[in-house]
Design a protein around this motif. Structure first.
Motif, PDB file in Angstrom:
ATOM      1  N   TYR A  61      50.419  19.193 -88.712  1.00 37.65           N
ATOM      2  CA  TYR A  61      50.186  20.586 -89.099  1.00 37.65           C
ATOM      3  C   TYR A  61      51.437  21.437 -88.880  1.00 37.65           C
ATOM      4  N   GLY A  62      52.528  20.774 -88.491  1.00 41.22           N
ATOM      5  CA  GLY A  62      53.775  21.494 -88.264  1.00 41.22           C
ATOM      6  C   GLY A  62      53.873  22.149 -86.901  1.00 41.22           C
ATOM      7  N   PHE A  63      53.172  21.587 -85.892  1.00 40.18           N
ATOM      8  CA  PHE A  63      53.168  22.195 -84.559  1.00 40.18           C
ATOM      9  C   PHE A  63      53.589  21.205 -83.480  1.00 40.18           C
ATOM     10  N   SER A  64      54.435  21.679 -82.579  1.00 40.92           N
ATOM     11  CA  SER A  64      54.725  20.991 -81.326  1.00 40.92           C
ATOM     12  C   SER A  64      54.089  21.855 -80.232  1.00 40.92           C
ATOM     13  N   TRP A  65      54.592  21.805 -79.022  1.00 40.49           N
ATOM     14  CA  TRP A  65      54.018  22.642 -77.970  1.00 40.49           C
ATOM     15  C   TRP A  65      55.126  23.151 -77.049  1.00 40.49           C
ATOM     16  N   ARG A 119      51.004  25.969 -75.048  1.00 37.26           N
ATOM     17  CA  ARG A 119      50.823  26.827 -76.222  1.00 37.26           C
ATOM     18  C   ARG A 119      51.366  26.099 -77.435  1.00 37.26           C
ATOM     19  N   PRO A 120      50.648  26.132 -78.544  1.00 38.72           N
ATOM     20  CA  PRO A 120      51.185  25.511 -79.761  1.00 38.72           C
ATOM     21  C   PRO A 120      52.392  26.297 -80.250  1.00 38.72           C
ATOM     22  N   GLN A 121      53.376  25.602 -80.786  1.00 37.16           N
ATOM     23  CA  GLN A 121      54.582  26.259 -81.308  1.00 37.16           C
ATOM     24  C   GLN A 121      54.871  25.726 -82.705  1.00 37.16           C
ATOM     25  N   CYS A 122      54.914  26.641 -83.654  1.00 34.94           N
ATOM     26  CA  CYS A 122      55.175  26.266 -85.043  1.00 34.94           C
ATOM     27  C   CYS A 122      56.615  25.773 -85.172  1.00 34.94           C
ATOM     28  N   ILE A 123      56.790  24.612 -85.752  1.00 35.80           N
ATOM     29  CA  ILE A 123      58.117  24.024 -85.905  1.00 35.80           C
ATOM     30  C   ILE A 123      58.922  24.780 -86.958  1.00 35.80           C
ATOM     31  N   ILE A 124      58.243  25.402 -87.906  1.00 35.61           N
ATOM     32  CA  ILE A 124      58.920  26.085 -89.003  1.00 35.61           C
ATOM     33  C   ILE A 124      59.404  27.481 -88.610  1.00 35.61           C
ATOM     34  N   CYS A 125      58.499  28.299 -88.065  1.00 33.72           N
ATOM     35  CA  CYS A 125      58.851  29.692 -87.772  1.00 33.72           C
ATOM     36  C   CYS A 125      58.979  29.999 -86.281  1.00 33.72           C
ATOM     37  N   GLY A 126      58.561  29.065 -85.422  1.00 33.26           N
ATOM     38  CA  GLY A 126      58.678  29.277 -83.984  1.00 33.26           C
ATOM     39  C   GLY A 126      57.552  30.095 -83.382  1.00 33.26           C
ATOM     40  N   ASP A 127      56.548  30.442 -84.168  1.00 32.79           N
ATOM     41  CA  ASP A 127      55.428  31.246 -83.663  1.00 32.79           C
ATOM     42  C   ASP A 127      54.710  30.499 -82.537  1.00 32.79           C
ATOM     43  N   GLN A 128      54.291  31.251 -81.486  1.00 31.27           N
ATOM     44  CA  GLN A 128      53.651  30.643 -80.319  1.00 31.27           C
ATOM     45  C   GLN A 128      52.311  31.324 -80.024  1.00 31.27           C
ATOM     46  N   TYR A 183      48.964  26.564 -93.841  1.00 30.82           N
ATOM     47  CA  TYR A 183      48.661  26.845 -95.244  1.00 30.82           C
ATOM     48  C   TYR A 183      48.884  28.316 -95.614  1.00 30.82           C
ATOM     49  N   SER A 184      48.645  29.209 -94.659  1.00 27.59           N
ATOM     50  CA  SER A 184      48.790  30.638 -94.966  1.00 27.59           C
ATOM     51  C   SER A 184      50.230  31.128 -94.803  1.00 27.59           C
ATOM     52  N   SER A 185      50.945  30.606 -93.795  1.00 28.19           N
ATOM     53  CA  SER A 185      52.312  31.078 -93.522  1.00 28.19           C
ATOM     54  C   SER A 185      53.393  30.228 -94.174  1.00 28.19           C
ATOM     55  N   HIS A 186      53.114  28.941 -94.354  1.00 27.36           N
ATOM     56  CA  HIS A 186      54.126  28.035 -94.919  1.00 27.36           C
ATOM     57  C   HIS A 186      53.514  27.126 -95.988  1.00 27.36           C
ATOM     58  N   PRO A 187      53.014  27.706 -97.064  1.00 27.15           N
ATOM     59  CA  PRO A 187      52.342  26.907 -98.104  1.00 27.15           C
ATOM     60  C   PRO A 187      53.244  25.844 -98.720  1.00 27.15           C
ATOM     61  N   CYS A 246      55.180  23.938 -97.237  1.00 24.75           N
ATOM     62  CA  CYS A 246      55.250  22.777 -96.333  1.00 24.75           C
ATOM     63  C   CYS A 246      53.885  22.138 -96.111  1.00 24.75           C
ATOM     64  N   ALA A 247      52.864  22.665 -96.775  1.00 21.31           N
ATOM     65  CA  ALA A 247      51.492  22.221 -96.518  1.00 21.31           C
ATOM     66  C   ALA A 247      51.270  20.743 -96.805  1.00 21.31           C
ATOM     67  N   ASN A 248      51.988  20.200 -97.777  1.00 22.15           N
ATOM     68  CA  ASN A 248      51.782  18.801 -98.168  1.00 22.15           C
ATOM     69  C   ASN A 248      52.839  17.853 -97.604  1.00 22.15           C
ATOM     70  N   LYS A 249      53.645  18.351 -96.665  1.00 22.63           N
ATOM     71  CA  LYS A 249      54.658  17.501 -96.042  1.00 22.63           C
ATOM     72  C   LYS A 249      54.007  16.532 -95.058  1.00 22.63           C
ATOM     73  N   ASP A 250      54.629  15.362 -94.888  1.00 21.34           N
ATOM     74  CA  ASP A 250      54.075  14.382 -93.950  1.00 21.34           C
ATOM     75  C   ASP A 250      54.628  14.576 -92.538  1.00 21.34           C
ATOM     76  N   LYS A 251      54.161  13.733 -91.643  1.00 19.46           N
ATOM     77  CA  LYS A 251      54.570  13.842 -90.238  1.00 19.46           C
ATOM     78  C   LYS A 251      56.079  13.667 -90.064  1.00 19.46           C
ATOM     79  N   GLN A 252      56.642  12.747 -90.801  1.00 20.51           N
ATOM     80  CA  GLN A 252      58.066  12.460 -90.658  1.00 20.51           C
ATOM     81  C   GLN A 252      58.922  13.679 -90.963  1.00 20.51           C
ATOM     82  N   TYR A 253      58.474  14.481 -91.915  1.00 18.65           N
ATOM     83  CA  TYR A 253      59.208  15.705 -92.264  1.00 18.65           C
ATOM     84  C   TYR A 253      59.243  16.658 -91.074  1.00 18.65           C
ATOM     85  N   PHE A 254      58.088  16.859 -90.463  1.00 19.99           N
ATOM     86  CA  PHE A 254      58.008  17.780 -89.321  1.00 19.99           C
ATOM     87  C   PHE A 254      58.736  17.224 -88.096  1.00 19.99           C
TER      88      PHE A 254
END
Length: 202
Positions: free
Chosen positions: A47-51, A59-68, A84-88, A90-98
């Motif tokens: 889903y594009g999140f690390s922690w 706290r979840p941290q968005c890999i794309i925008c850094g939102d926490q 899906y709402s903030s980074h449409p 990237c919605a269909n990217k796979d795990k390797q991309y993130f």
């Protein structure tokens, strides 16, 4: 009759006091909510999140925008909604991309931290050099802040640009700083001299 009234009155008091004791306890118990600390799942990277933050309540941290967002948002549905709402795009990217994005972010962070440490060390060293010059000229310690630093910043601005002025501004030349630097150098010189004298005696 008096005995009957005494009995009923005592029973009423006992009943009332017991109810008063029990009701707050029951009310507090009902209002207490169990706080659930959600854990990060490695699968959430899709889903594009690390922690980040505390491992016990990450706290979840968005890999794309850094939102926490808060720990309460550590749910697949909420993470997916953000993606899906903030980074449409990237919605269909796979795990390797993130995963690649995450590695790139880590490299950038390390590079930034290294650069920040280098600049701080240079600014620290520069303040000692200027303090030594001020001590040699036997000028007031305030000259560093009132003349030397403004003059250097103006020269840097005209010759190198405004961005470099920001770096120059990190050099501390206040009167107190200059005084401490001179004291440190004096103590170091005295210590070196004493060690040399002791070595010569031996």
């Amino acid at each position: 009759m008096a005995r009957f009234h005494a009995f009923t009155w005592a029973t009423f008091i006992d009943s009332s006091s017991r109810t008063d004791d029990e009701e707050p306890s029951t009310s507090v118990t009902k209002n207490l909510k169990k706080v659930v600390k959600r854990k990060y799942d490695e699968d959430y990277i899709k889903y594009g999140f690390s922690w980040c933050g505390d491992e016990t309540a990450p706290r979840p941290q968005c890999i794309i925008c850094g939102d926490q967002p808060s720990n309460e948002s550590m749910l697949p549905s909420k993470l997916k909604r953000h993606l899906y709402s903030s980074h449409p795009s990237c919605a269909n990217k796979d795990k390797q991309y993130f995963k690649r994005c995450l590695e790139q972010n880590k490299k950038k962070q390390k590079k930034f931290m290294k650069s920040a440490v280098t600049v701080t060390e240079k600014a620290f060293e520069a303040s000692y050099h200027v303090a030594k010059l001020i001590a040699r000229q036997k000028t007031p310690h305030t000259v560093g802040e009132t003349l030397t630093k403004p003059a250097c910043m103006e020269i840097v601005r005209l010759m190198l640009g405004q961005n470099e002025v920001k770096e120059m501004n990190k050099v501390s030349l206040s009167a107190d700083t200059v005084k401490r630097r001179i004291h440190d150098m004096s103590s170091d010189i005295l210590g070196t001299l004493i060690n040399k004298l002791l070595s010569a005696d031996n």
